[in-house]
Design a protein around this motif. Structure first.
Motif, PDB file in Angstrom:
ATOM      1  N   UNK A 298      36.484  35.560  51.879  1.00 48.89           N
ATOM      2  CA  UNK A 298      36.610  36.640  50.907  1.00 48.89           C
ATOM      3  C   UNK A 298      35.207  37.143  50.578  1.00 48.89           C
ATOM      4  N   UNK A 299      34.877  38.308  51.100  1.00 50.04           N
ATOM      5  CA  UNK A 299      33.551  38.861  50.864  1.00 50.04           C
ATOM      6  C   UNK A 299      33.400  39.339  49.430  1.00 50.04           C
ATOM      7  N   UNK A 300      34.461  39.899  48.885  1.00 50.44           N
ATOM      8  CA  UNK A 300      34.426  40.415  47.519  1.00 50.44           C
ATOM      9  C   UNK A 300      35.855  40.601  47.060  1.00 50.44           C
ATOM     10  N   UNK A 301      36.158  40.223  45.834  1.00 51.61           N
ATOM     11  CA  UNK A 301      37.522  40.369  45.349  1.00 51.61           C
ATOM     12  C   UNK A 301      37.663  39.979  43.897  1.00 51.61           C
ATOM     13  N   UNK A 302      38.824  40.302  43.333  1.00 57.35           N
ATOM     14  CA  UNK A 302      39.068  39.924  41.955  1.00 57.35           C
ATOM     15  C   UNK A 302      40.058  40.834  41.262  1.00 57.35           C
ATOM     16  N   UNK A 303      40.154  40.652  39.943  1.00 53.70           N
ATOM     17  CA  UNK A 303      41.093  41.380  39.102  1.00 53.70           C
ATOM     18  C   UNK A 303      40.348  41.932  37.891  1.00 53.70           C
ATOM     19  N   UNK A 304      40.785  43.113  37.453  1.00 54.72           N
ATOM     20  CA  UNK A 304      40.309  43.693  36.192  1.00 54.72           C
ATOM     21  C   UNK A 304      41.537  44.109  35.403  1.00 54.72           C
ATOM     22  N   UNK A 305      41.680  43.601  34.177  1.00 58.95           N
ATOM     23  CA  UNK A 305      42.824  43.900  33.324  1.00 58.95           C
ATOM     24  C   UNK A 305      42.336  44.620  32.072  1.00 58.95           C
ATOM     25  N   UNK A 306      42.712  45.885  31.902  1.00 56.93           N
ATOM     26  CA  UNK A 306      42.252  46.701  30.776  1.00 56.93           C
ATOM     27  C   UNK A 306      43.434  47.037  29.880  1.00 56.93           C
ATOM     28  N   UNK A 307      43.262  46.971  28.549  1.00 53.20           N
ATOM     29  CA  UNK A 307      44.379  47.221  27.625  1.00 53.20           C
ATOM     30  C   UNK A 307      44.835  48.673  27.653  1.00 53.20           C
ATOM     31  N   UNK A 308      46.141  48.872  27.439  1.00 51.48           N
ATOM     32  CA  UNK A 308      46.764  50.192  27.441  1.00 51.48           C
ATOM     33  C   UNK A 308      47.878  50.191  26.407  1.00 51.48           C
ATOM     34  N   UNK A 309      48.106  51.359  25.787  1.00 47.70           N
ATOM     35  CA  UNK A 309      49.196  51.509  24.818  1.00 47.70           C
ATOM     36  C   UNK A 309      49.052  50.506  23.670  1.00 47.70           C
ATOM     37  N   UNK A 310      47.861  50.547  23.041  1.00 49.62           N
ATOM     38  CA  UNK A 310      47.550  49.677  21.906  1.00 49.62           C
ATOM     39  C   UNK A 310      47.661  48.198  22.264  1.00 49.62           C
ATOM     40  N   UNK A 311      47.360  47.863  23.510  1.00 46.24           N
ATOM     41  CA  UNK A 311      47.348  46.472  23.933  1.00 46.24           C
ATOM     42  C   UNK A 311      48.685  45.923  24.369  1.00 46.24           C
ATOM     43  N   UNK A 312      49.758  46.712  24.271  1.00 41.48           N
ATOM     44  CA  UNK A 312      51.074  46.221  24.661  1.00 41.48           C
ATOM     45  C   UNK A 312      51.236  46.174  26.175  1.00 41.48           C
ATOM     46  N   UNK A 313      50.480  47.014  26.875  1.00 43.45           N
ATOM     47  CA  UNK A 313      50.493  47.031  28.326  1.00 43.45           C
ATOM     48  C   UNK A 313      49.054  46.917  28.827  1.00 43.45           C
ATOM     49  N   UNK A 314      48.899  46.787  30.119  1.00 44.43           N
ATOM     50  CA  UNK A 314      47.552  46.725  30.676  1.00 44.43           C
ATOM     51  C   UNK A 314      47.526  47.322  32.069  1.00 44.43           C
ATOM     52  N   UNK A 315      46.393  47.917  32.394  1.00 40.07           N
ATOM     53  CA  UNK A 315      46.149  48.434  33.736  1.00 40.07           C
ATOM     54  C   UNK A 315      45.473  47.330  34.534  1.00 40.07           C
ATOM     55  N   UNK A 316      46.057  46.978  35.666  1.00 42.74           N
ATOM     56  CA  UNK A 316      45.542  45.898  36.506  1.00 42.74           C
ATOM     57  C   UNK A 316      44.966  46.498  37.781  1.00 42.74           C
ATOM     58  N   UNK A 317      43.720  46.154  38.068  1.00 41.94           N
ATOM     59  CA  UNK A 317      43.076  46.536  39.321  1.00 41.94           C
ATOM     60  C   UNK A 317      42.840  45.258  40.129  1.00 41.94           C
ATOM     61  N   UNK A 318      43.361  45.246  41.340  1.00 41.00           N
ATOM     62  CA  UNK A 318      43.205  44.087  42.221  1.00 41.00           C
ATOM     63  C   UNK A 318      42.481  44.563  43.469  1.00 41.00           C
ATOM     64  N   UNK A 319      41.315  43.994  43.739  1.00 42.81           N
ATOM     65  CA  UNK A 319      40.476  44.450  44.847  1.00 42.81           C
ATOM     66  C   UNK A 319      40.238  43.313  45.819  1.00 42.81           C
ATOM     67  N   UNK A 320      40.218  43.638  47.136  1.00 49.13           N
ATOM     68  CA  UNK A 320      39.960  42.644  48.177  1.00 49.13           C
ATOM     69  C   UNK A 320      39.112  43.256  49.287  1.00 49.13           C
ATOM     70  N   UNK A 321      38.136  42.503  49.735  1.00 46.77           N
ATOM     71  CA  UNK A 321      37.405  42.781  50.967  1.00 46.77           C
ATOM     72  C   UNK A 321      37.306  41.448  51.686  1.00 46.77           C
ATOM     73  N   UNK A 322      38.113  41.264  52.724  1.00 46.89           N
ATOM     74  CA  UNK A 322      38.304  39.923  53.277  1.00 46.89           C
ATOM     75  C   UNK A 322      38.228  39.942  54.800  1.00 46.89           C
ATOM     76  N   UNK A 323      37.566  38.940  55.338  1.00 42.05           N
ATOM     77  CA  UNK A 323      37.506  38.697  56.778  1.00 42.05           C
ATOM     78  C   UNK A 323      38.535  37.615  57.102  1.00 42.05           C
ATOM     79  N   UNK A 324      39.598  38.003  57.809  1.00 35.64           N
ATOM     80  CA  UNK A 324      40.685  37.072  58.082  1.00 35.64           C
ATOM     81  C   UNK A 324      40.373  36.133  59.249  1.00 35.64           C
TER      82      UNK A 324
END
Length: 706
Positions: A298-324
């Motif tokens: 895994x060259x680079x990867x992870x998750x970013x979770x940002x609050x949405x709708x007063x914290x009741x929901x969240x925007x999730x970003x999942x990123x991967x750069x991987x050599x299989x």
């Protein structure tokens, strides 16, 4: 855990984290009340306002609060934070919360009280002994509304930068992005293994999603169709660990062997409630390649979770750069790309799981499954089993005995002489223990005579003997083409507070700087190097000998390690200080005032997503996050910033150092404006560092001996 916060008051249950006679940590539940500038501790929730606390402490400007991250003992996860006296590090207190949101609220509240105590005046405020409640002096109520405004900056980017992502499709309710090509980049990672990101909205809080992603227990199989088994190989600190993940074969193409990953995992929580989890592959001696598995990278990867709708929901970003690690290297990269996109579909699976189970209404095992994966040695389990309930009750009674004398932060630990705290392992030992994660470096063979001659010529191009002085060891390159050089960044990249910021919260492009960057050092040393500006032969002392009007602000960023590194930036102005009121107040103010005003805006203009996400683009009050020592001379003020004083900062820097050769780092420094007469803000100075190389840092001894 219940926690209440009202105007000038905050209260709730926390855990005192202590050590027993064998050095094993344990927790004691206490009810804490933070009111005005007093922190009180009770064994049970007080029934009336007049009830006397068991212990109390004054939160003054000398108090620092650090986020120690996530720890597990007694088969329970705690989110730890520490309070310590900046003038006496032995005077400290370690507290734990049951969830990261509660820990974050306490950290922010305690930091705000400390800032409120120190920013009201420039008088020298010294540490006040932490006395019993009867002797605590009442102060004015804390304005929690204005204090909250101090964290608004964290919610937006303070850098104007183009997006590095380009959308290319949608699948299963997720938007799919690929990393935009950089024409000036010739890195293999950007061409052969492009970064791909999936973005989706989940009906759950950021905290619940974060704890779900962190779990390596059996419950992970409910949403992660790629997951077969996982474990924590080594726990480095509260924000960093080494994990091993084995992937299922079902979702892989037919005939393809199983894959596994050994990852360094780092996490943190932003001030706006965003959670960041970053991962990349490492080599670890405790987890060699296993039979039946091919180890992907895994060259680079992870998750970013940002609050949405007063914290009741969240925007999730999942990123991967991987050599299989596909053996058919001559074939197109389509199979690898399709596997990466399919793996990103885990976000869609988690989205459906949260929707089916009603948001955050999960079994406790699902949210705390990470306890299963934290390795506990047999010896520790045996020692924990040796404690009988009678011994614990005896210890509890001894610790809760009345205190007749004044106490400090140590006093809030409720410890008696019999059951004293064992010291924490030193950072040096911890760094030594964490070196297993890095690949073993092979010894460099002896160079031939010709090679030695070439090496000496190369060194002379960077370090001529007559140039070995403080302020000139790192060369300048305004064209930004040469590696391991510095230049001044464009001020218009950075956003600062405008004239009407107190009314509209608007920031504008910076138009210039108060000071000019005139030099830089890239140093290495076996010891901590402070007050470099006072050393003879340096650029600061040369100007001082001439008796001119020049004044310097020197920023010394200290990076700990087996060999410590120092990045030293020199800023100069020929304008008298009295003509720059904000700079004059900062230079002549006390340490508490400086800590509440000195701000850094970082920006990685070139580098991988992993590093960009770890550093961010948000302004940070350095003195509230790190320990800063100030040295005032006749014509200078030096800030010695200890990166090792924060677990979060140390984790970021350790990650950045691994990619340093491929990065362009830009920074801006400024003095925060809090009142109308201080607006608009102006940058103190900027800096651009091009493809730095730790091998080219200059030993301090070579300068001192010149």
């Amino acid at each position: 855990m219940d926690m209440e916060k009202s105007h000038g008051r905050m209260e709730g249950w926390l855990y005192l984290i202590r050590s027993n006679r064998f050095g094993l940590q344990y927790a004691r539940k206490r009810y804490f009340i933070l009111e005005q500038s007093c922190l009180k501790s009770f064994k049970s929730q007080p029934s009336s306002v007049s009830e006397e606390p068991l212990r109390s402490a004054v939160i003054d400007s000398c108090i620092r609060v650090t986020d120690n991250g996530r720890e597990s003992f007694s088969r329970k996860v705690f989110f730890i934070f520490s309070l310590y006296n900046a003038s006496n590090h032995n005077d400290c207190l370690k507290l734990g919360a049951s969830n990261p949101e509660e820990a974050a609220r306490w950290i922010h509240s305690l930091q705000d009280v400390a800032v409120e105590a120190g920013s009201g005046s420039n008088s020298k405020r010294r540490w006040q002994p932490l006395n019993d409640s009867k002797s605590v002096t009442r102060k004015h109520s804390v304005d929690w509304t204005s204090s909250a405004n101090m964290h608004v900056d964290a919610m937006t980017s303070d850098v104007i930068a183009p997006s590095q992502w380009k959308i290319f499709g949608c699948k299963n309710g997720l938007r799919l992005f690929k990393e935009a090509k950089d024409c000036s980049s010739s890195e293999r990672t950007s061409s052969d293994y492009p970064a791909i990101m999936a973005v989706g909205v989940i009906e759950g809080t950021c905290e619940a999603v974060f704890r779900t992603f962190m779990s390596l227990g059996l419950s992970r199989s409910e949403w992660d169709f790629c997951f077969h088994n996982g474990s924590v190989v080594e726990h480095l600190d509260g924000h960093t660990d080494i994990i091993h993940i084995q992937l299922c074969r079902d979702w892989l193409p037919w005939g393809m062997s199983r894959r596994d990953l050994v990852l360094r995992r780092y996490w943190r929580r932003e001030d706006d409630g965003t959670y960041v989890i970053l991962c990349h592959s490492v080599i670890h001696s405790k987890c060699p390649p296993q039979q039946g598995y091919v180890r992907a990278c895994l060259l680079s990867g992870g998750f970013v979770m940002s609050p949405l709708n007063e914290g009741k929901e969240c925007v999730v970003k999942h990123m991967l750069s991987i050599d299989w690690k596909l053996w058919r290297t001559y074939l197109p990269k389509t199979p690898a790309r399709s596997m990466t996109i399919r793996m990103l579909g885990r976000v869609s699976a988690l989205k459906e799981l949260f929707k089916a189970k009603g948001g955050d209404q999960f079994p406790s095992e699902f949210l705390t499954g990470e306890v299963e994966s934290i390795q506990t040695s047999e010896e520790q389990i045996k020692q924990e089993g040796d404690f009988t309930q009678a011994e614990e009750d005896k210890m509890e009674d001894a610790n809760d005995a009345p205190v007749s004398t004044s106490s400090s932060l140590i006093g809030l630990n409720d410890n008696s002489d019999e059951f004293y705290d064992f010291p924490e392992p030193s950072e040096e030992k911890r760094d030594t223990n964490s070196q297993d994660e890095q690949p073993q470096q092979t010894p460099v063979p002896a160079l031939s005579t010709a090679a030695n001659f070439v090496k000496k010529l190369h060194d002379l191009t960077y370090q001529k003997k007559d140039q070995l002085c403080y302020g000139s060891t790192l060369p300048k390159d305004s064209t930004c083409n040469m590696p391991c050089t510095w230049a001044a960044s464009d001020p218009s990249l950075f956003l600062i507070r405008g004239s009407n910021y107190l009314e509209d919260n608007q920031k504008n492009k910076a138009k210039g700087t108060m000071m000019e960057m005139v030099g830089a050092d890239w140093l290495q040393s076996d010891t901590r190097e402070d007050d470099l500006a006072s050393r003879p032969g340096g650029i600061v002392q040369k100007y001082a000998a001439q008796g001119g009007p020049e004044f310097f602000v020197v920023i010394n960023i200290q990076v700990p390690g087996s060999t410590a590194s120092n990045l030293v930036l020199y800023y100069m102005t020929r304008t008298p200080l009295k003509e720059s009121p904000s700079l004059e107040r900062f230079v002549n103010g006390d340490d508490a005032f400086r800590n509440s005003r000195f701000k850094l805006i970082p920006y990685i203009s070139k580098g991988s997503w992993l590093v960009k996400q770890s550093v961010g683009k948000k302004a940070c009050l350095v003195g509230q996050a790190l320990e800063v020592n100030y040295s005032r001379g006749e014509n200078y003020l030096e800030l010695d910033i200890d990166v090792g004083s924060s677990t979060v900062a140390r984790g970021v820097v350790n990650l950045v150092l691994g990619y340093l050769n491929n990065l362009i780092v830009e920074m801006a420094f400024l003095i925060q404006a809090n009142t109308q007469d201080e607006l608009p803000e102006s940058l103190l100075g900027t800096c651009r560092l091009n493809h730095m190389d730790t091998a080219k840092s200059v030993p301090v001894d070579s300068i001192n001996n010149t």
